[in-house]
Write an enzyme that holds these catalytic residues in place. Structure first.
Site, PDB file in Angstrom:
ATOM      1  N   GLU A 442       0.832  -1.219   0.000  1.00 28.92           N
ATOM      2  CA  GLU A 442       0.000   0.000   0.000  1.00 28.92           C
ATOM      3  C   GLU A 442       0.861   1.261   0.000  1.00 28.92           C
ATOM      4  O   GLU A 442       0.471   2.287   0.552  1.00 28.92           O
ATOM      5  CB  GLU A 442      -0.972   0.031   1.196  1.00 28.92           C
ATOM      6  CG  GLU A 442      -2.028  -1.043   1.198  1.00 28.92           C
ATOM      7  CD  GLU A 442      -2.858  -1.061  -0.071  1.00 28.92           C
ATOM      8  OE1 GLU A 442      -2.895  -0.039  -0.771  1.00 28.92           O
ATOM      9  OE2 GLU A 442      -3.448  -2.117  -0.363  1.00 28.92           O
TER      10      GLU A 442
HETATM   11  C1  LIG Z   1       3.036  -9.625   0.577  1.00 29.98           C
HETATM   12  C2  LIG Z   1       2.736  -8.576  -0.433  1.00 29.98           C
HETATM   13  C3  LIG Z   1       1.420  -8.302  -0.742  1.00 29.98           C
HETATM   14  C4  LIG Z   1       1.109  -7.347  -1.705  1.00 29.98           C
HETATM   15  N1  LIG Z   1      -0.192  -7.153  -2.095  1.00 29.98           N
HETATM   16  C5  LIG Z   1      -0.447  -6.390  -3.190  1.00 29.98           C
HETATM   17  C6  LIG Z   1      -1.756  -6.349  -3.766  1.00 29.98           C
HETATM   18  O1  LIG Z   1      -2.708  -6.951  -3.253  1.00 29.98           O
HETATM   19  N2  LIG Z   1      -1.932  -5.635  -4.905  1.00 29.98           N
HETATM   20  C7  LIG Z   1      -0.927  -4.950  -5.510  1.00 29.98           C
HETATM   21  O2  LIG Z   1      -1.162  -4.332  -6.538  1.00 29.98           O
HETATM   22  N3  LIG Z   1       0.329  -4.966  -4.980  1.00 29.98           N
HETATM   23  C8  LIG Z   1       0.588  -5.668  -3.853  1.00 29.98           C
HETATM   24  N4  LIG Z   1       1.851  -5.713  -3.338  1.00 29.98           N
HETATM   25  C9  LIG Z   1       2.897  -4.920  -3.962  1.00 29.98           C
HETATM   26  C10 LIG Z   1       3.333  -3.748  -3.109  1.00 29.98           C
HETATM   27  O3  LIG Z   1       2.340  -2.763  -3.072  1.00 29.98           O
HETATM   28  C11 LIG Z   1       4.674  -3.266  -3.660  1.00 29.98           C
HETATM   29  O4  LIG Z   1       5.643  -4.252  -3.328  1.00 29.98           O
HETATM   30  C12 LIG Z   1       5.070  -1.921  -3.115  1.00 29.98           C
HETATM   31  O5  LIG Z   1       4.217  -0.909  -3.606  1.00 29.98           O
HETATM   32  C13 LIG Z   1       6.514  -1.562  -3.457  1.00 29.98           C
HETATM   33  O6  LIG Z   1       6.781  -1.750  -4.809  1.00 29.98           O
HETATM   34  P1  LIG Z   1       8.045  -2.620  -5.246  1.00 29.98           P
HETATM   35  O7  LIG Z   1       8.005  -3.890  -4.501  1.00 29.98           O
HETATM   36  O8  LIG Z   1       8.102  -2.675  -6.709  1.00 29.98           O
HETATM   37  O9  LIG Z   1       9.285  -1.811  -4.686  1.00 29.98           O
HETATM   38  P2  LIG Z   1      10.004  -0.615  -5.442  1.00 29.98           P
HETATM   39  O10 LIG Z   1       8.993   0.337  -5.950  1.00 29.98           O
HETATM   40  O11 LIG Z   1      11.003  -1.167  -6.364  1.00 29.98           O
HETATM   41  O12 LIG Z   1      10.748   0.075  -4.210  1.00 29.98           O
HETATM   42  C14 LIG Z   1      12.016  -0.340  -3.733  1.00 29.98           C
HETATM   43  C15 LIG Z   1      12.525   0.724  -2.754  1.00 29.98           C
HETATM   44  O13 LIG Z   1      12.636   1.973  -3.437  1.00 29.98           O
HETATM   45  C16 LIG Z   1      11.912   2.965  -2.752  1.00 29.98           C
HETATM   46  N5  LIG Z   1      11.306   3.880  -3.712  1.00 29.98           N
HETATM   47  C17 LIG Z   1      10.760   3.599  -4.911  1.00 29.98           C
HETATM   48  N6  LIG Z   1      10.271   4.717  -5.466  1.00 29.98           N
HETATM   49  C18 LIG Z   1      10.486   5.715  -4.599  1.00 29.98           C
HETATM   50  C19 LIG Z   1      10.203   7.110  -4.584  1.00 29.98           C
HETATM   51  N7  LIG Z   1       9.549   7.694  -5.586  1.00 29.98           N
HETATM   52  N8  LIG Z   1      10.585   7.834  -3.512  1.00 29.98           N
HETATM   53  C20 LIG Z   1      11.220   7.265  -2.482  1.00 29.98           C
HETATM   54  N9  LIG Z   1      11.519   5.961  -2.440  1.00 29.98           N
HETATM   55  C21 LIG Z   1      11.158   5.195  -3.484  1.00 29.98           C
HETATM   56  C22 LIG Z   1      10.850   2.225  -1.964  1.00 29.98           C
HETATM   57  O14 LIG Z   1      10.423   2.975  -0.828  1.00 29.98           O
HETATM   58  C23 LIG Z   1      11.567   0.946  -1.579  1.00 29.98           C
HETATM   59  O15 LIG Z   1      12.303   1.143  -0.405  1.00 29.98           O
HETATM   60  C24 LIG Z   1       2.158  -6.620  -2.336  1.00 29.98           C
HETATM   61  C25 LIG Z   1       3.485  -6.876  -1.985  1.00 29.98           C
HETATM   62  C26 LIG Z   1       3.779  -7.860  -1.073  1.00 29.98           C
HETATM   63  C27 LIG Z   1       5.218  -8.152  -0.773  1.00 29.98           C
END
Ligand SMILES: Cc1cc2nc3c(=O)[nH]c(=O)nc-3n(C[C@H](O)[C@H](O)[C@H](O)COP(=O)(O)OP(=O)(O)OC[C@H]3O[C@@H](n4cnc5c(N)ncnc54)[C@H](O)[C@@H]3O)c2cc1C
Length: 600
Positions: A442
Site C-alpha cells: 500500500e
Molecule cells: C506480501 C505482499 C502483498 C502485496 N499485495 C499487493 C496487492 O494486493 N496488490 C498490488 O497491486 N500490490 C501488492 N503488493 C505490492 C506492493 O504494493 C509493492 O511491493 C510496493 O508498492 C513496493 O513496490 P516494489 O516492490 O516494486 O518496490 P520498489 O517500488 O522497487 O521500491 C524499492 C525501494 O525503493 C523505494 N522507492 C521507490 N520509489 C520511490 C520514490 N519515488 N521515492 C522514495 N523511495 C522510493 C521504496 O520505498 C523501496 O524502499 C504486495 C506486496 C507484497 C510483498
C-alpha cells in the site's frame, strides 16, 4: 501460550473520550450507533477474534496457503470455515451502505473491530480488507448496473475483491503499468498482462473473486494519465446473478514470503487464452484516481494493522514476562532468590514502550476514523472540508508511522522473550515477521513520506500542517498551565515537541520550493516526527480526561491511573525524540545526499 484478548476498556475509552463517538453517532444516518449497540458489537467481535481467528494464527503461519496443480489455492486448515462464519455474521459489510446489504456503521465503530482482526490474525483479514477497498471503488465509480450486479455479493462476503496494481516493472511507480485492455464490440474489454504480489488473488474462501485491475487502453497517453480501472471477475456473472464461464485470469504461482504465510500472494496471468473479459470502471484514463479511493482506505487499514500487531505483540510479551523466572531484579528484597523477568527494570522499560506506542497509535487511528466519518457525513460542507483536510494529512502518518512503529514494538516483543523470542513456538517471532510487510505494501514508507511533504505539506504552503500543529500546541499550553503537576509536566514536553514539529514544517515548506531533492531526503524523519507528536498529543488528551475522571471518582481508577502513567512515560521517555528528529530533518537532510551513487 498467550491468548489474544481485545483491549475493550482502552478501545471504549478512546472511542468515547478522544474520538467523540457520541458526536459521530449524531451524524445523519448513524443513529443506530448508540453506545449500547457499539458495546454489544465490540464484545461480539472480540469473541470472534479470540475464539475463531486467534487460534488459527499460528497454524495458518506454519501451514501457509498452497497452489495446487489445477491452479486453485488451498488456504490453511480452518481458514475457509472461519471466513464463511465471518461473512455469515455480517462482519464484511459493517460500514457499507444498507442498500447493498451492509450495516452502514461509522468508520469509527469499524476501526476497533478491524484492529481486533489484525491482532488476532492479520493474514486472514487481508482478504476482507482488500474486498472493502474494491467495494468502495465500485460504489463510487461504477455504473448502476455494475453496482447492482457485484456489490450485494461483495458486501455479504459471498465474493471477495482484490487490488491489481503491481507488475514486475511497476511497483511504487504505477506510471510503468503495461497490462493492456483492448475494447470489444460489446463494450467490454479483453485484458492481457501479468500482475504480481496480488493479495488473495486466488483462494478457496468463495466461488468468485472480483479483481480490480489497472491497465492501458490502446489509445491511452503515456504515464499515470493513461491508466484505466477494470473490473475482471474470476467467473463471469450472468444477467440473473448466477456464475457463468471461467474468465481468462489464472494464478500461475504464489510467492514464498517472510510472514503472513496464510495470505496467498499471487502472480496472476491475464489473457493467456485469448483475453480476460473486463469492464471499465468510470471513465477511461482516470483509473489511478479511482484506485486512490481504494488506496486511501487501504492505507488507513494497513496503519491499523500496525496497531493490531503491536497490541498482540505487547500482550504476548506481558504474558511471557510474568511467567518467565530469571535472576533477581535490581533492588529486590534480600530474601528473593529469583523472580519473573517483569520485575527487571529493563523489561519494564520495554513493556512500557510497547504499551505507550500502542495506545498512542490506537488513539491517533481512532481520531482519524472519526474525522473520516465527519468528512463524509457532516451536514455542513465547510465542516466536511475541514475534516477532509485533517484526514488527508493524517493518512500518510497513520500508514507510515503506525507501521514503522510496529517494527519497533514487535521487535521489542521478541527481545522481551530473550532467546525464546527467536524460536517460533512462542509466537513472538511471527508478529515480527508478519509486521515486516506493512511498511512496504500500500505504498512504502518512502512513498507515504513523499505524499506528506509534497501534497500534504508543501502544496498548501504548510497551512493544514500548521493548523494541526497549532491544535497540538493549544493542548500543550492548556496542560502546561494545569494545576495537576503530572499534566503540567506533560504539557511542557508536548510544547517542546510541537515547537520542533513547527520548525520542521517551516523547513519543509521552504526547502521543497527551493531544493526539492533535499526536502525529500528529510521526508521519512519528518513523517516520524509527525507521528510521534500526534501520538503525544492524543495521549496528553487522554491523560487529562483520566486525571479529571480520577478527581471526580468516575470510571475504573486503576485504568485511569495506568492511562496517566502511560501518557507520562510517553511524554518523558519517547516524545523527546521529537527534537532529534527535527534536527535530522532541518540540519541533516543535505548530508543524506553527500555521497554520489558510485561511492556506495
Ligand atoms: C506480501 C505482499 C502483498 C502485496 N499485495 C499487493 C496487492 O494486493 N496488490 C498490488 O497491486 N500490490 C501488492 N503488493 C505490492 C506492493 O504494493 C509493492 O511491493 C510496493 O508498492 C513496493 O513496490 P516494489 O516492490 O516494486 O518496490 P520498489 O517500488 O522497487 O521500491 C524499492 C525501494 O525503493 C523505494 N522507492 C521507490 N520509489 C520511490 C520514490 N519515488 N521515492 C522514495 N523511495 C522510493 C521504496 O520505498 C523501496 O524502499 C504486495 C506486496 C507484497 C510483498
Amino acid at each position: 501460550m498467550s491468548t489474544y484478548r481485545a483491549p475493550l476498556a482502552d478501545m471504549q475509552f478512546v472511542l468515547n473520550e478522544l474520538a467523540g463517538l457520541e458526536q459521530v453517532a449524531s451524524l445523519p444516518g448513524f443513529e443506530d450507533a448508540t453506545p449500547d449497540t457499539v458495546t454489544a458489537i465490540l464484545e461480539e467481535a472480540s469473541k470472534f477474534a479470540t475464539e475463531v481467528l486467534d487460534p488459527l494464527n499460528a497454524t495458518g503461519d506454519r501451514e501457509g496457503s498452497k497452489l495446487l496443480p489445477d491452479g486453485t489455492v488451498r488456504t490453511p486448515a480452518g481458514f475457509k470455515a472461519a471466513y464463511r462464519q465471518f461473512a455469515a455474521n455480517g462482519w464484511n459489510g459493517l460500514t457499507k451502505p444498507s442498500e447493498y446489504g451492509g450495516q452502514h456503521l461509522p468508520q469509527l465503530v469499524a476501526t476497533p473491530i478491524e484492529e481486533m482482526w489484525h491482532a488476532a490474525n492479520m493474514a486472514f483479514d487481508l482478504c476482507p480488507l482488500l474486498t472493502q477497498g474494491a467495494i468502495d471503488a465500485i460504489e463510487l465509480c461504477g455504473t448502476p448496473e455494475q453496482k447492482a450486479k457485484f456489490l450485494p455479493s461483495m458486501v455479504s462476503g459471498a465474493w471477495t475483491g482484490t487490488m491489481n496494481l503491481t507488475e514486475p516493472q511497476a511497483g511504487s511507480d504505477l506510471a510503468a503499468v503495461r497490462t493492456r485492455a483492448v475494447p470489444q464490440d460489446d463494450g467490454s474489454y479483453k485484458l492481457f498482462g501479468q500482475k504480481i504480489f496480488i493479495t488473495f488473488g486466488e483462494h478457496d474462501f468463495t466461488d468468485n473473486i472480483i479483481h480490480l485491475v489497472l491497465a492501458r487502453t490502446p489509445t491511452a497517453p503515456e504515464g499515470v494519465k493513461g491508466i484505466s480501472l477494470f473490473l475482471v471477475p474470476k467467473f463471469l456473472v450472468n444477467a440473473d446473478g448466477s456464475l457463468g464461464a471461467r474468465n481468462d485470469v489464472h494464478c500461475v504461482s504464489l510467492e514464498h514470503k517472510l510472514g503472513i504465510h496464510a495470505s496467498p500472494t499471487a502472480v496472476l496471468a491475464y489473457g493467456d487464452e485469448g483475453g480476460a473479459t473486463g469492464y471499465l470502471i468510470g471513465e477511461e484514463n482516470r483509473g489511478l484516481e479511482y484506485m486512490f479511493i481504494m488506496m486511501n482506505q487501504a492505507r488507513f487499514s494497513v496503519g491499523m494493522e500496525g496497531v493490531g500487531l503491536s497490541e498482540r505483540a505487547y500482550q504476548r510479551a506481558v504474558a511471557y514476562a510474568r511467567d518467565r523466572v530469571q535472576g533477581k531484579a535490581a533492588g529486590a528484597e534480600k530474601s528473593v532468590k529469583a523472580g519473573p523477568i517483569i520485575d527487571h527494570p529493563d523489561i519494564r522499560r520495554m513493556l512500557m514502550t510497547m504499551r505507550a506506542y500502542t495506545e498512542a497509535m490506537r488513539a491517533v487511528g481512532y481520531v482519524t476514523a472519526a474525522a473520516i466519518d465527519n468528512a463524509r457525513h457532516a451536514p455542513e460542507a465547510s465542516t466536511r472540508a475541514q475534516h477532509q483536510a485533517f484526514v488527508d494529512l493524517m493518512i500518510p502518518i497513520v500508514k507510515g508511522w503506525c507501521t514503522e512503529t510496529a517494527q519497533d514494538v514487535t521487535s521489542l516483543g521478541v527481545q522481551v522473550h530473550g532467546g525464546m523470542g527467536y524460536i517460533e513456538e512462542t509466537g513472538a517471532a511471527q508478529h515480527y515477521r508478519d509486521a515486516r510487510i506493512i511498511t512496504i505494501y500500500e505504498g512504502t514508507t518512502g512513498i507515504q513520506a513523499n505524499d506528506l511533504i509534497g501534497r500534504k505539506t508543501a502544496r498548501d504552503a504548510g497551512a493544514t500542517a500548521g493548523l494541526v500543529a497549532a491544535q497540538i500546541d493549544r493542548t500543550a499550553a492548556h496542560l502546561a498551565s494545569h494545576a495537576d503537576p503530572s499534566l503540567n509536566a506533560m504539557g511542557l514536553r508536548l510544547a517542546a515537541a510541537t515547537a520542533s514539529l513547527q520548525s520542521a514544517i517551516d523547513w519543509v515548506v521552504q526547502t521543497y520550493a527551493t531544493n526539492t531533492r533535499v526536502a525529500h531526503a528529510g521526508s521519512v524523519p519528518y513523517l516520524k516526527l509527525w507521528g510521534l507528536c500526534v501520538g503525544g498529543w492524543q495521549l496528553a488528551r487522554a491523560a487529562k480526561v483520566a486525571t479529571e475522571k480520577l478527581q471526580a471518582g468516575d470510571g475504573d481508577p486503576a485504568f485511569m491511573r495506568a492511562k496517566v502513567a502511560t501518557a507520562r512515560f510517553y511524554a518523558e521517555c519517547l516524545l523527546p525524540q521529537a527534537d532529534a528528529l527535527a534536527q535530522s530533518v532541518v540540519s541533516g537532510s543535505a548530508t543524506v545526499l553527500a555521497l554520489s551513487a558510485d561511492q556506495f
